[in-house]
Motif scaffolding. Structure first.
Motif, mmCIF file in Angstrom:
data_model
loop_
_atom_site.group_PDB
_atom_site.id
_atom_site.type_symbol
_atom_site.label_atom_id
_atom_site.label_comp_id
_atom_site.label_asym_id
_atom_site.label_seq_id
_atom_site.Cartn_x
_atom_site.Cartn_y
_atom_site.Cartn_z
ATOM 1 N N PHE A 24 0.862 -1.180 0.000
ATOM 2 C CA PHE A 24 0.000 0.000 0.000
ATOM 3 C C PHE A 24 0.898 1.229 0.000
ATOM 4 N N HIS A 25 0.372 2.373 -0.450
ATOM 5 C CA HIS A 25 1.252 3.537 -0.592
ATOM 6 C C HIS A 25 1.620 4.191 0.739
ATOM 7 N N ALA A 26 0.830 3.954 1.805
ATOM 8 C CA ALA A 26 1.127 4.599 3.091
ATOM 9 C C ALA A 26 0.636 3.733 4.241
ATOM 10 N N TYR A 27 1.539 3.518 5.204
ATOM 11 C CA TYR A 27 1.205 2.775 6.417
ATOM 12 C C TYR A 27 1.443 3.670 7.636
ATOM 13 N N ILE A 28 0.628 3.475 8.642
ATOM 14 C CA ILE A 28 0.879 4.094 9.944
ATOM 15 C C ILE A 28 1.086 2.975 10.946
ATOM 16 N N PHE A 29 2.292 2.898 11.505
ATOM 17 C CA PHE A 29 2.588 1.937 12.569
ATOM 18 C C PHE A 29 2.339 2.663 13.881
ATOM 19 N N GLU A 30 1.254 2.330 14.564
ATOM 20 C CA GLU A 30 0.909 3.076 15.780
ATOM 21 C C GLU A 30 0.887 2.163 17.003
ATOM 22 N N ALA A 121 3.033 20.817 8.095
ATOM 23 C CA ALA A 121 3.791 19.698 7.525
ATOM 24 C C ALA A 121 2.863 18.542 7.172
ATOM 25 N N GLN A 122 1.902 18.273 8.040
ATOM 26 C CA GLN A 122 0.937 17.204 7.763
ATOM 27 C C GLN A 122 0.078 17.540 6.555
ATOM 28 N N ASN A 123 -0.313 18.777 6.442
ATOM 29 C CA ASN A 123 -1.111 19.192 5.284
ATOM 30 C C ASN A 123 -0.312 19.087 3.993
ATOM 31 N N GLU A 130 -2.676 11.890 -1.145
ATOM 32 C CA GLU A 130 -3.908 11.842 -1.934
ATOM 33 C C GLU A 130 -3.650 11.363 -3.358
ATOM 34 N N GLU A 131 -2.506 11.753 -3.916
ATOM 35 C CA GLU A 131 -2.169 11.346 -5.283
ATOM 36 C C GLU A 131 -0.702 10.926 -5.344
ATOM 37 N N PRO A 132 -0.351 9.816 -4.717
ATOM 38 C CA PRO A 132 1.056 9.405 -4.666
ATOM 39 C C PRO A 132 1.506 8.766 -5.968
ATOM 40 N N PRO A 133 2.750 8.948 -6.354
ATOM 41 C CA PRO A 133 3.267 8.181 -7.497
ATOM 42 C C PRO A 133 3.305 6.712 -7.127
ATOM 43 N N GLU A 134 3.197 5.850 -8.105
ATOM 44 C CA GLU A 134 3.070 4.413 -7.832
ATOM 45 C C GLU A 134 4.296 3.819 -7.160
ATOM 46 N N TYR A 135 5.418 4.485 -7.262
ATOM 47 C CA TYR A 135 6.655 3.949 -6.679
ATOM 48 C C TYR A 135 6.895 4.448 -5.248
ATOM 49 N N ALA A 136 6.041 5.314 -4.734
ATOM 50 C CA ALA A 136 6.262 5.893 -3.406
ATOM 51 C C ALA A 136 5.647 5.030 -2.311
ATOM 52 N N LEU A 137 6.401 4.826 -1.225
ATOM 53 C CA LEU A 137 5.924 4.093 -0.054
ATOM 54 C C LEU A 137 6.256 4.899 1.199
ATOM 55 N N PHE A 138 5.227 5.229 1.958
ATOM 56 C CA PHE A 138 5.400 5.969 3.209
ATOM 57 C C PHE A 138 5.095 5.055 4.394
ATOM 58 N N LEU A 145 -1.767 8.363 17.919
ATOM 59 C CA LEU A 145 -2.495 8.494 16.649
ATOM 60 C C LEU A 145 -3.400 9.712 16.630
ATOM 61 N N GLU A 146 -3.899 10.127 17.784
ATOM 62 C CA GLU A 146 -4.839 11.245 17.849
ATOM 63 C C GLU A 146 -4.193 12.574 17.446
ATOM 64 N N ARG A 147 -2.878 12.625 17.459
ATOM 65 C CA ARG A 147 -2.188 13.868 17.091
ATOM 66 C C ARG A 147 -1.975 13.994 15.580
ATOM 67 N N LEU A 148 -2.323 12.950 14.844
ATOM 68 C CA LEU A 148 -2.266 13.042 13.379
ATOM 69 C C LEU A 148 -3.599 13.533 12.850
ATOM 70 N N LEU A 149 -3.556 14.297 11.775
ATOM 71 C CA LEU A 149 -4.789 14.777 11.169
ATOM 72 C C LEU A 149 -5.629 13.594 10.693
ATOM 73 N N PRO A 150 -6.928 13.636 10.928
ATOM 74 C CA PRO A 150 -7.806 12.544 10.458
ATOM 75 C C PRO A 150 -7.665 12.273 8.973
ATOM 76 N N THR A 151 -7.417 13.315 8.195
ATOM 77 C CA THR A 151 -7.265 13.137 6.750
ATOM 78 C C THR A 151 -6.000 12.357 6.403
ATOM 79 N N VAL A 152 -4.935 12.534 7.191
ATOM 80 C CA VAL A 152 -3.706 11.757 6.988
ATOM 81 C C VAL A 152 -3.958 10.295 7.343
#
Length: 320
Positions: A24-30, A121-123, A130-138, A145-152
């Motif tokens: 997946f393009h983005a994971y959150i390890f919390e 920075a989060q924004n 929202e529109e990551p290149p296919e090769y990007a992995l975050f 977790l509550e300190r991260l923006l809900p949209t992130v």
């Protein structure tokens, strides 16, 4: 190390194994601090970038990764002299992404303790999520977790870390060349970092110091306040350790006082001190002290706890 040899977090590891070819393009390890979020993020990243997807350690990608010079990997964290991860740091990531990978099929970015990103920075990161290149992995590691923006959060796959079993903690300790000790397994609460910290000489000295101070408490001496106040000043940046050490000491003393069973004591390496303290005080006295300390759990941020709160502790310890 690779995902096959990672100890614990079996469900999360299984999920990541399935995602090695097409993550997946983005994971959150919390999860709480000390559960191995960064270690698993690094392990997964190395295996994704490995030419054989094995974290073989021999290919060019693995050698570059181990040397922290892989051009397709970035680790971003808050600078020690700053209060947060700045928007400029995230803009550097966005700029780097535009250049595409050099050696691997992916470009991997770990943002350590991502909740320390500023709102701007989060924004800024959100636009890329929202529109990551296919090769990007975050991979964002996060203690809160509550300190991260809900949209992130909504644009990421959240993987929640759990505490470890005693057998897993034992295996981790052995891998570090340490002998698992009964009191460590009982007191670490399934947290590998806490378990490892118990073997640190400075931590051992602090723990002994707190035990000796409590043992010298006579329940009446007002002068003990000043002694605690000056000596415990060094614990203001590590109040959780102070708080939990006292709580478990008092809990053990109370359990022994009520049952006379040493088997119920968690601080098994300090049996003599626990018994001595229990024999010096009544059940009601120990229980009242324990209640007073437990009351301090209502403070949300123990690491910035105020002088007034510490004064309250000293007052309670001196019989006030």
């Amino acid at each position: 190390m690779n995902l096959d040899t990672f100890i614990g977090q079996n469900g999360l590891v299984a999920t990541l194994k399935k995602a090695l070819i097409q993550p997946f393009h983005a994971y959150i390890f919390e999860g709480e601090k000390g559960l191995g979020k960064k270690l698993l993020a690094m392990t997964f990243s190395k295996q994704v970038l490995c030419e054989k997807k094995l974290a073989c350690g021999a290919c060019k990608s693995c050698r570059l990764f181990d040397a922290l010079t892989h051009p397709d990997f970035k680790l971003i964290k808050r600078d020690e002299d700053r209060k947060e991860i700045s928007v400029d740091a995230i803009r550097e990531i966005i700029k780097d992404i535009s250049r595409g990978p050099i050696f691997a099929s992916k470009k991997v970015y770990i943002i350590q303790e991502a909740e320390e990103m500023s709102t701007s920075a989060q924004n800024a990161l959100l636009k890329t999520l929202e529109e990551p290149p296919e090769y990007a992995l975050f991979i964002l590691t996060c203690n809160n977790l509550e300190r991260l923006l809900p949209t992130v959060v909504s644009r990421s796959l959240v993987l929640s870390f759990k505490r470890y079993s005693s057998s897993e903690i034992s295996e981790i300790l052995k891998n570090h060349g340490l002998e698992p000790k009964d009191y460590v397994l009982k007191l670490c609460r399934g947290n590998p970092k806490i378990a490892l910290d118990f073997y640190d000489k400075e931590v051992q000295n602090k723990r002994d110091y707190i035990f000796d101070k409590l043992l010298s408490y006579d329940g009446a001496s007002f002068s003990l306040i000043k002694e605690f106040e000056s000596d415990f000043e060094k614990f203001k940046d590590d109040f959780v350790f102070l708080f939990e050490t006292v709580i478990y000491f008092l809990r053990d003393a109370l359990m022994f006082k009520k049952t006379n069973l040493v088997e119920l004591i968690t601080n098994t390496d300090k049996l003599e001190k626990i018994v001595e303290f229990a024999n010096k005080h009544t059940i009601s006295h120990i229980y009242r002290l324990l209640q007073d300390f437990m009351m301090l759990e209502k403070y949300p941020d123990a690491n910035v706890i105020s002088d007034n709160v510490l004064d309250m502790i000293f007052l309670k310890l001196s019989g006030g």
